[in-house]
Design a protein around this motif. Structure first.
Motif, PDB file in Angstrom:
ATOM      1  N   LEU A 184       0.859  -1.179   0.000  1.00 42.79           N
ATOM      2  CA  LEU A 184       0.000   0.000   0.000  1.00 42.79           C
ATOM      3  C   LEU A 184       0.893   1.226   0.000  1.00 42.79           C
ATOM      4  N   THR A 185       0.314   2.353  -0.370  1.00 41.87           N
ATOM      5  CA  THR A 185       1.044   3.603  -0.205  1.00 41.87           C
ATOM      6  C   THR A 185       0.307   4.467   0.801  1.00 41.87           C
ATOM      7  N   MET A 186       1.085   5.276   1.504  1.00 42.37           N
ATOM      8  CA  MET A 186       0.551   6.084   2.597  1.00 42.37           C
ATOM      9  C   MET A 186       1.085   7.507   2.447  1.00 42.37           C
ATOM     10  N   ASP A 187       0.187   8.476   2.426  1.00 45.14           N
ATOM     11  CA  ASP A 187       0.614   9.866   2.303  1.00 45.14           C
ATOM     12  C   ASP A 187       1.612  10.186   3.421  1.00 45.14           C
ATOM     13  N   LYS A 188       2.743  10.767   3.067  1.00 40.71           N
ATOM     14  CA  LYS A 188       3.775  11.063   4.085  1.00 40.71           C
ATOM     15  C   LYS A 188       3.259  12.048   5.138  1.00 40.71           C
ATOM     16  N   ILE A 206       2.326   5.532  10.005  1.00 40.36           N
ATOM     17  CA  ILE A 206       3.363   4.599   9.546  1.00 40.36           C
ATOM     18  C   ILE A 206       3.680   3.532  10.601  1.00 40.36           C
ATOM     19  N   GLU A 241       9.554   4.448  -2.295  1.00 40.61           N
ATOM     20  CA  GLU A 241       8.917   5.752  -2.472  1.00 40.61           C
ATOM     21  C   GLU A 241       7.591   5.512  -3.199  1.00 40.61           C
ATOM     22  N   GLY A 242       6.561   6.204  -2.765  1.00 39.03           N
ATOM     23  CA  GLY A 242       5.283   6.133  -3.473  1.00 39.03           C
ATOM     24  C   GLY A 242       5.147   7.374  -4.333  1.00 39.03           C
ATOM     25  N   LEU A 243       5.292   7.207  -5.643  1.00 40.33           N
ATOM     26  CA  LEU A 243       5.305   8.341  -6.577  1.00 40.33           C
ATOM     27  C   LEU A 243       3.935   8.500  -7.227  1.00 40.33           C
ATOM     28  N   LYS A 244       3.461   9.733  -7.239  1.00 44.58           N
ATOM     29  CA  LYS A 244       2.108  10.016  -7.758  1.00 44.58           C
ATOM     30  C   LYS A 244       2.171  11.168  -8.748  1.00 44.58           C
TER      31      LYS A 244
END
Lengths: 154, 154
Positions: B124-128, B134, B147-150
């Motif tokens: 999953l990705t989680m907004d920093k 976290i 890194e979750g890149l959007k």
């Protein structure tokens, strides 16, 4: 796009060339099994991917040579008022073609395809150890706004 | 699981309760539109999600009250020798139930379901900006390795 490069949907006869690219990578080396004949599980996965209309497994060719691949998967969520996302995975470029803008062509293809399909977002995760790759995606407009959390199962 | 909590697949009559949860969130507030009647695009997205056998949109109930939701999507890739992943998105818990381990029940459900379906990975990705979240995922075994890149499209 330069005249001899072509992006198209992958077909089953491309599978060995795709796995060659996936395996020729610092991480892929440890995870993949590029053999002749190719392990059965790659064929099984290809069949599943290909049968799912939300998947766009593509190859980039220089003439007849496959030099790049990636998978775009379209996912519908309820979030963002029922929005669709394009998710990119398995991006690889033949090592002898790196640094020539080939990766950019492929990611731009995925961004454009996502737009055509009414996605509001394109996303991918990138191993933090791929130090030099983040700038590549940032130049294409991506923001590292999220943590990519992974849990490997037994 | 405590005796009055139940996790089940969402059905169309749950949609309003789910969107209520999605909207009642610092980020969701800006993105969602919780109205009566619900905007048509939520119904359209629900129909698409529900029709796709790779999706598990679930609700968690306390008796008859819907107090949690998340979407698990199973994705097959060629990477990891044709491996499957379980991808989690749209995790929300009713604010009056937070801090009671409800989120843990739901994520554990998603991890177990992914295992049953032969996934090698849950992600999953989680907004920093969701600073306190976290640790919740790390306690469940997730690693912030990526890194979750959007990229948001026009």
């Amino acid at each position: 796009m330069a005249s001899n490069f072509n992006i198209r949907k992958a077909c089953s006869t491309d599978l060995s060339s795709i796995v060659r690219l996936l395996a020729n990578d610092p991480f892929g080396k440890q995870r993949e099994s590029f053999q002749d004949p190719l392990p059965e599980q790659y064929h099984r996965a290809f069949t599943e991917i290909d049968a799912n209309p939300n998947n766009y497994l593509i190859v980039l060719e220089d003439g007849k040579k496959i030099i790049g691949t990636c998978q775009l998967t379209i996912i519908t969520h309820l979030t963002y008022q029922g929005g669709k996302r394009g998710q990119i995975e398995g991006v690889r470029i033949d090592e002898s073609y790196r640094g020539q803008g080939i990766g950019k062509l492929m990611i731009e293809w995925a961004i454009n395809k996502s737009g055509e399909l009414n996605c509001h977002l394109v996303q991918l995760t990138m191993d933090k150890k791929r130090l030099d790759t983040i700038e590549f995606y940032q130049k294409l407009g991506f923001t590292a706004s999220h943590e990519g959390l992974k849990l490997h199962l037994g």
